[in-house]
Scaffold this motif. Structure first.
Motif, PDB file in Angstrom:
ATOM      1  N   LEU A   8      -5.380  -4.410 -14.761  1.00 48.65           N
ATOM      2  CA  LEU A   8      -4.661  -4.812 -13.562  1.00 48.65           C
ATOM      3  C   LEU A   8      -3.166  -4.892 -13.839  1.00 48.65           C
ATOM      4  O   LEU A   8      -2.355  -4.385 -13.068  1.00 48.65           O
ATOM      5  CB  LEU A   8      -5.180  -6.160 -13.044  1.00 48.65           C
ATOM      6  N   THR A 116      -8.118   4.424 -16.417  1.00 52.29           N
ATOM      7  CA  THR A 116      -8.470   3.346 -15.490  1.00 52.29           C
ATOM      8  C   THR A 116      -9.472   3.825 -14.449  1.00 52.29           C
ATOM      9  O   THR A 116     -10.475   3.149 -14.188  1.00 52.29           O
ATOM     10  CB  THR A 116      -7.203   2.805 -14.793  1.00 52.29           C
ATOM     11  N   THR A 122     -10.956   0.850  -8.375  1.00 47.98           N
ATOM     12  CA  THR A 122      -9.679   0.234  -8.049  1.00 47.98           C
ATOM     13  C   THR A 122      -9.346   0.457  -6.576  1.00 47.98           C
ATOM     14  O   THR A 122      -9.647   1.511  -6.025  1.00 47.98           O
ATOM     15  CB  THR A 122      -8.553   0.838  -8.906  1.00 47.98           C
ATOM     16  N   VAL A 149      -9.529  -4.698  -8.881  1.00 50.96           N
ATOM     17  CA  VAL A 149     -10.064  -3.902  -9.982  1.00 50.96           C
ATOM     18  C   VAL A 149     -11.452  -4.453 -10.277  1.00 50.96           C
ATOM     19  O   VAL A 149     -11.606  -5.630 -10.584  1.00 50.96           O
ATOM     20  CB  VAL A 149      -9.161  -4.010 -11.234  1.00 50.96           C
TER      21      VAL A 149
END
Length: 186
Positions: A8, A116, A122, A149
């Protein structure tokens, strides 16, 4: 959960580079022992300290005077930036990122987001999108954000809300993200 918090933080502050050439060591000044002001939460290593927004007496963000056609193009670029991120479509996302961003390294950003997107779900949820500064080839868009997230293998999720200013610069006929500045709510 620590991994989610790290991710994050990574998402909220794109990697910024600093060209600081300050002397190191004890210089017998009042600042000895203080950390250098590199890539901090306030200016992210950006030289231009003028990025930001102003609130009116009513507490609302003051909007810049922008020609209607340019305002539509800038806000469309901002929406594409958010939509591409939420779709976790890296190529689409990178298409709205400047070729020479001011606030981060383009390839480092690509790699961090690739990792990510592979590891987490996300989402950006934005509101109050407002163009707060405008010049012929540069614009700043303010928005209130909630970034979520989530670990796709569990119910664990982290949420961070705050205010963000995204700096766009015009490259050819396209508005592209050049830097971003996030102020998280506590």
């Amino acid at each position: 959960m620590k991994k989610i918090m790290i991710v994050l933080a990574l998402l909220l502050m794109l990697a910024a580079c600093s060209n600081s050439e300050e002397a190191t060591g004890n210089q017998n000044t009042a600042n000895d022992g203080n950390s250098a002001n590199e890539n901090n939460a306030v200016d992210h290593g950006i030289e231009d300290k003028e990025v930001g927004f102003t609130l009116g007496d009513d507490g609302k963000v003051i909007e810049a005077d922008v020609p209607a056609e340019e305002a539509a193009a800038i806000l469309a670029a901002y929406q594409e930036y958010i939509d591409a991120f939420n779709a976790e479509n890296l190529d689409r996302y990178m298409n709205v990122i400047s070729e020479n961003p001011e606030g981060f390294d383009r390839e480092e950003d690509r790699k961090a987001l690739e990792d990510t997107f592979a590891a987490y779900d996300t989402t950006y949820k934005t509101s109050d999108e407002t163009i707060v500064k405008y010049e012929e080839n540069r614009a700043e868009v303010y928005a209130t954000n909630i970034v979520t997230v989530k670990d796709p293998n569990s119910e664990k999720a982290t949420e961070q809300s705050g205010r963000q200013v995204v700096v766009f610069k015009k490259e050819g006929n396209e508005w592209r993200v050049s830097s971003l500045h996030f102020i998280g709510n506590q």
